[in-house]
Design an enzyme around this catalytic site. Structure first.
Site, short mmCIF file in Angstrom:
data_model
loop_
_atom_site.label_atom_id
_atom_site.label_comp_id
_atom_site.label_asym_id
_atom_site.label_seq_id
_atom_site.Cartn_x
_atom_site.Cartn_y
_atom_site.Cartn_z
N HIS A 32 114.13 -87.17 -16.02
CA HIS A 32 115.70 -86.25 -15.72
C HIS A 32 116.36 -87.37 -15.65
O HIS A 32 115.88 -88.87 -14.37
CB HIS A 32 114.73 -86.08 -14.29
CG HIS A 32 116.21 -84.97 -13.37
ND1 HIS A 32 116.18 -85.17 -12.16
CD2 HIS A 32 117.24 -85.28 -13.37
CE1 HIS A 32 117.43 -85.14 -11.07
NE2 HIS A 32 117.52 -85.20 -12.47
N SER A 68 106.27 -85.32 -9.52
CA SER A 68 107.87 -86.32 -9.34
C SER A 68 106.60 -87.51 -9.26
O SER A 68 106.21 -87.96 -8.16
CB SER A 68 108.83 -86.28 -7.94
OG SER A 68 109.35 -87.57 -8.36
N HIS A 85 107.17 -84.77 -13.57
CA HIS A 85 108.94 -85.15 -13.56
C HIS A 85 109.07 -86.60 -13.23
O HIS A 85 108.34 -87.31 -12.40
CB HIS A 85 109.52 -84.74 -12.59
CG HIS A 85 110.56 -84.52 -12.42
ND1 HIS A 85 111.13 -83.40 -12.79
CD2 HIS A 85 111.83 -85.21 -11.25
CE1 HIS A 85 112.98 -83.79 -12.37
NE2 HIS A 85 113.05 -84.68 -11.33
N MET A 98 118.45 -89.32 -14.37
CA MET A 98 120.36 -89.64 -13.46
C MET A 98 121.49 -90.88 -13.58
O MET A 98 121.08 -91.83 -12.61
CB MET A 98 119.50 -89.39 -11.81
CG MET A 98 118.91 -88.10 -11.02
SD MET A 98 117.92 -88.14 -9.86
CE MET A 98 116.38 -88.58 -9.89
N MET A 153 119.38 -79.02 -8.52
CA MET A 153 119.09 -80.13 -7.76
C MET A 153 119.16 -79.27 -5.55
O MET A 153 120.41 -78.52 -5.64
CB MET A 153 120.04 -81.10 -7.43
CG MET A 153 119.94 -81.95 -8.79
SD MET A 153 117.77 -82.44 -9.17
CE MET A 153 118.03 -83.67 -7.52
N MET A 191 116.76 -93.54 -12.89
CA MET A 191 117.68 -93.40 -11.68
C MET A 191 118.43 -94.95 -12.29
O MET A 191 118.00 -96.37 -11.68
CB MET A 191 117.45 -93.51 -9.85
CG MET A 191 117.05 -92.13 -9.91
SD MET A 191 117.20 -91.51 -7.80
CE MET A 191 115.30 -92.38 -7.88
N GLY A 193 114.16 -89.68 -2.30
CA GLY A 193 113.09 -88.83 -1.62
C GLY A 193 112.80 -88.20 -0.38
O GLY A 193 113.69 -89.07 0.35
N ASP A 224 111.87 -89.41 -12.53
CA ASP A 224 113.24 -89.53 -12.29
C ASP A 224 114.06 -90.99 -12.44
O ASP A 224 113.00 -92.01 -12.28
CB ASP A 224 113.31 -89.23 -11.29
CG ASP A 224 112.92 -88.26 -10.23
OD1 ASP A 224 113.81 -87.13 -11.10
OD2 ASP A 224 112.51 -87.15 -9.59
N ASP A 278 114.66 -79.17 -7.56
CA ASP A 278 114.42 -80.50 -7.48
C ASP A 278 114.75 -80.48 -5.96
O ASP A 278 116.06 -81.16 -6.00
CB ASP A 278 114.39 -81.42 -8.84
CG ASP A 278 114.33 -83.04 -8.49
OD1 ASP A 278 113.14 -83.24 -7.10
OD2 ASP A 278 114.26 -83.50 -8.94
#
Length: 228
Positions: free
Chosen positions: A68, A10, A35, A70, A139, A39, A146, A37, A177
């Site tokens: 991913h 990540s 990966h 979010m 999840m 957000m 993190g 993320d 994850d």
């Protein structure tokens, strides 16, 4: 059943002063996915990054960009993330009003489609979309930060999903994850996960050595026979 195990570092845990080098290092060490993320500060408390950052590192590696989302209203941004270099897009079941439509949109762009489930979200929300999925992301922490500890109850959730996929004859990737390290990596692999996201466990200390160590553990797990 044979499976392909994939490590997905990540980049949220990477050193952003040297992000291109960080990406190249873990990719050359053997990480199959990156990966990413995204957000928005609404669905989850934190804000990370978006299309410009993804575009800027696309030329640094040919690794799969595992994006991913979010975010709220992910359907508005599918085409944008595809255009900036995503290979796989995962949306949260909790944010998708029309989940099957979003999955169709992702796949119509030639990308892999995934759905993420928060720890408290039951597996049965996937009952009518499993045939459309390439991957389910379980999840194993509550999303947004993190460095959280793995939630032990998620082991049974991973195992139940793998069992259901096997019973239905689906070739489904199960990604995990949250809280993945040397110890919990074995736990999730034994339960049936085959795509493992790791942040600080990769991007702390010697990145290449961390990747190689985790890949060594992953090489020990190849089948699902013990799950049925």
């Amino acid at each position: 059943m044979e499976r392909k195990n994939i490590l997905a570092p990540s980049i949220l845990a990477a050193d952003f002063k040297h992000l291109g080098n960080e990406v190249e290092t873990v990719a050359k060490a053997g990480a199959g996915y990156l990966h990413i993320d995204v957000m928005d500060g609404v669905f989850v408390p934190s804000i990370s990054f978006g299309m410009p950052v993804i575009s800027s590192i696309r030329s640094a590696t040919d690794s799969v960009f595992d994006v991913h989302l979010m975010i709220t209203e992910p359907e508005k941004y599918i085409a944008d993330f595809a255009a900036c270099g995503a290979d796989s897009i995962t949306v949260h079941a909790e944010t998708a009003r029309h989940l099957q439509r979003i999955l169709h949109d992702i796949k119509s762009l030639g990308l892999r489609a995934g759905v993420a489930l928060n720890p408290a979200t039951p597996l049965n929300v996937l009952d009518y979309v499993l045939p459309y999925l390439d991957m389910v992301l379980i999840m194993t922490v509550n999303p947004g930060y993190g460095g959280q500890a793995y939630i032990p109850e998620m082991t049974g959730k991973i195992r139940a999903l793998r069992r259901k996929a096997l019973e239905l004859g689906l070739s489904l990737d199960i990604e995990v994850d949250g809280g993945v390290n040397d110890r919990t990596l074995r736990t999730v692999l034994e339960a049936g996960a085959n795509v493992c996201v790791a942040g600080s466990a990769v991007f702390s200390g010697d990145r290449a050595a961390n990747v190689e160590k985790m890949l060594g553990v992953m090489a020990e797990y190849r089948g699902y026979d013990s799950i049925l």
